[in-house]
Each structure stands twice: as C-alpha cells, then as structure tokens.
Design an enzyme around this catalytic site. Structure first.
Site, PDB file in Angstrom:
ATOM      1  CB  ILE A 203       0.118  -2.632  -4.995  1.00 52.55           C
ATOM      2  CG1 ILE A 203       0.434  -1.871  -6.103  1.00 52.55           C
ATOM      3  CG2 ILE A 203      -0.441  -1.708  -3.834  1.00 52.55           C
ATOM      4  CD1 ILE A 203       0.881  -2.604  -7.546  1.00 52.55           C
TER       5      ILE A 203
ATOM      6  CB  SER B 194       3.537  -1.445   8.646  1.00 50.04           C
ATOM      7  OG  SER B 194       3.061  -2.675   9.085  1.00 50.04           O
TER       8      SER B 194
ATOM      9  CE1 TYR C   3      -0.317   1.595   8.309  1.00 50.94           C
ATOM     10  CE2 TYR C   3      -2.508   1.846   8.068  1.00 50.94           C
ATOM     11  CZ  TYR C   3      -1.448   1.097   7.807  1.00 50.94           C
ATOM     12  OH  TYR C   3      -1.824  -0.010   7.103  1.00 50.94           O
TER      13      TYR C   3
ATOM     14  CE  LYS D 219      -6.957  -0.430  -8.709  1.00 59.34           C
ATOM     15  NZ  LYS D 219      -6.708  -1.870  -8.332  1.00 59.34           N
TER      16      LYS D 219
END
Ligand code: NAP
Length: 331
Positions: A15, A36, A58, A97
């Site tokens: 996404i 990543s 991260y 989401k």
C-alpha cells in the site's frame, strides 16, 4: 512546523508503494524519508519514489528532525508500538486501517495522542472520497430523511497462505481487520456507536477469520447489516436507507466515484465525483491541512470514531473466537 509538511513512510510494502505516488497531487506536502526493517528495501523505495533519506530501522526515522508526520503502513498489530514511540518523539501520524489490532491498543494510542497534543488520524480513505463527501452532504440536507439502515459488503477471494499477512494471526490476519473495517466504519459514519453487535462467521486454520456477517443494532431500531470475506469475492456495494429514500454507492463503496440517490417518488439521480490521484490524495491533504492549521484531530475521521470502529471489530472478533494481539517487537 515548516510551511511545507514533510512526510516519512514506515513499512514500505504494497500500500505504501501506491499511497506515496499521490503526494505528487497534494499541495504543501512532500514525502522526504522512508524507514524499513531492511536498509536495502528502504533504499529501493526511496530511489523508486525520489525520497531524500532512507532508514534501515523504524527507530531511526523518529530521530529525523525534518520529518513532521509519519505514514504508518505496516501490518495492523505493528501499528501500536510504533505509534506510541512516534508520539513520544513528537511525530504526527497517519496510521493505516485497521488502526490497531485491539481496542486496548487503539485506546492507548489515542490517549497518548491527546496527552501529548499530537495529531493522529486513521487512514480510512473512504471518508475523504468526493463521492462519499457528496453522500454525507445529501444525508445532512435530509435528501433521504432520517437514516435508519445501512447495508454494506466487501470481500475478496484469496487462496489461504498461512504466512501471508492476510491470514497469519500474528500479522492481524482475517477479513475483519482488513476489509471488515471498511463496512463497520461506513456504518459508524452514518449511524454512530451501536448498542449491540452480533457476529457470525468462520475461521481459517490459523485462527484468523475467513468470513463474517455483522449485525449492528441501535436501541431505537436502527440497524446495519454488514458482510466481509477473504474466502469469496463480494461486490462491494453499500446502501444507505432513510425514511424518505435511499442512496446506493456504486461498487466498490470503499473508494467510489458514483452514488445514486433514490428519493421517494422521484427518478433516481446519479452523482459522480471523481477522485484525485489514486484516491489517497484526499486523506493526505486532510492531514497536511490539519497540521498546517495546528489541529490535533481530523473532524472527518475523528479519533472517537476510530475507537468505536475498533471496539465493534473487537466485539465481532471475540464472538468469532479470533484472538488478536499487538506486536511487541516492532522497534
Ligand atoms: N488504504 C488502503 O487501500 C489499504 C490497502 C492495503 C492495505 N492497507 C493497510 O496497510 C497496512 C499494510 O498493508 P500492505 O498490504 O501494504 O502490507 P504488506 O505489503 O505486507 O506491507 C507491510 C510492510 O510492513 C513492514 N512490516 C513491519 N513488520 C512486519 C512484519 N512483522 N511482517 C511483515 N511486514 C512487516 C514490511 O516492510 P519492511 O519490512 O520493509 O519494513 C512490509 O513491507 C495494513 O494495515 C493494511 O490494512 C490499506
């Protein structure tokens, strides 16, 4: 906050590859960095999308002072721990989401956001689609009277693969959190917090839900009938029924272009509102505008709505016997 809002991306998966392209059509926003778990994947993503900085952990993006807001696109159970750390580091957040894997996790993130006065929004892009904005305007104008019932379905046919995030329980697998979140959020947007949740369905061998039907009830008789599945495709229809008519959302309802208004006694009216970019630009613009205005929440996708949706999903998961948990090894 700089005049231009500088974005970071965490979890450069499927996404994120799509969403990042929509920055090209959002005024005042620029994607500048990516993080990543692998330096190589971060480098590849940055090179493909023209980002300035690539981090192989991260944690590293949280100490970049030139990142104002982070778009979190990891699997659902990996949102919670990162979001808490990001809020403590003063970063605003757009969280994919489903917001988290559990209601307790969502509550913790929302509480910390409010405590620190830091902007957080769930990336429920449906609410920002121009066709959905038009639907909400018609409802607010009384075009179909009082909304009494919402029907919606969203499902895809996917072959069971226990290591894929769609099916692995530790990655938040199952229809509910991936697709059920859309039908529940759509109903919640129109009807608010339900008084009752009744769910039925089946599970994959991994313990993730394969299919679910969810009936939401309100004490005054309003209702929502919702279906989701990873076992078979569903058309992606939605219908909002009022006392003097109804509105059909032409599939797929989670990013529609067209709605059809049926007023009692009148010919149907088709209303088309194209999306900008791939449809993610609208939520990116909302976050960008909120940050520039110094707001800590979106009025279109408020955190209280996210909490209600997460609670409904949690109740449905409990009834189906699905046990979701937040990941603790994210950072
Ligand atoms: N709005 C939409 O239309 C839409 C569509 C699809 C998905 N989503 C949401 O976006 C999120 C990600 O979905 P996706 O389909 O992009 O997933 P994906 O392709 O599997 O990508 C997720 C990324 O998260 C990172 N990650 C961190 N911890 C991980 C772990 N333990 N296992 C696997 N990956 C991990 C990985 O990147 P690194 O290892 O490189 O860090 C991975 O590439 C989900 O919450 C999903 O619901 C939204």
């Amino acid at each position: 906050m700089s005049a231009e809002i500088r974005w970071g991306v965490v979890g450069p998966g499927r996404i994120a590859e799509k969403v990042v392209e929509d920055f090209a059509v959002v005024d005042g926003a620029r994607a500048v960095a990516v993080a990543s778990r692998s330096q190589e994947r971060a480098d590849g993503f940055a090179a493909r999308h023209g980002l300035e900085r690539a981090y192989g952990s991260y944690a590293d993006i949280l100490s970049d002072p030139d990142v104002d807001v982070v778009y979190v696109a990891t699997p659902h159970p990996q949102h919670h721990q990162f979001a808490l750390a990001a809020l403590r580091a003063g970063k605003a957040l757009l969280v994919e989401k489903a917001f988290t894997a559990t209601t307790a996790g969502a509550t913790e993130v929302v509480d910390l956001a409010r405590e620190t006065g830091t902007f957080v929004m769930e990336a429920m892009w449906t609410r920002f689609q121009p066709a959905v904005v038009a639907l909400n305007e018609l409802v607010a104008d009384g075009a179909i009277g009082e909304v009494r019932s919402v029907q919606a379905d969203l499902g895809v046919s996917r072959e069971y693969d226990p290591v894929d995030r769609l099916f692995a329980l530790e990655l938040g697998g199952g229809a509910l959190l991936d697709l059920g979140v859309y039908v529940v959020s759509f109903a919640q947007m129109l009807l608010g917090r339900p008084d009752r949740v009744v769910a039925t369905g089946s599970l994959f061998p991994s313990g993730a839900d394969a299919e679910a039907a969810i009936l939401l009830g309100w004490d005054d008789g309003r209702n929502a009938a919702l279906t989701t599945s990873l076992k078979y495709a569903l058309p992606g229809t939605a219908r909002v029924v009022g006392t003097t008519g109804w509105i059909d959302v032409v599939p797929r309802f989670h990013h529609p272009q067209t709605i059809v208004l049926h007023r009692d006694g009148a010919e149907p009216e088709e209303i088309t509102r194209p999306q900008t970019g791939a449809g993610y630009a609208h939520e990116l613009a909302e976050v960008t505008e909120c940050l520039r205005a110094g707001r800590t929440e979106s009025t279109v996708m408020p955190l209280d709505d996210t909490l209600v949706v997460q609670d409904v999903l949690g109740q449905a998961a409990d009834q189906l016997g699905v046990r979701h948990a937040e990941a603790v090894d994210v950072l």
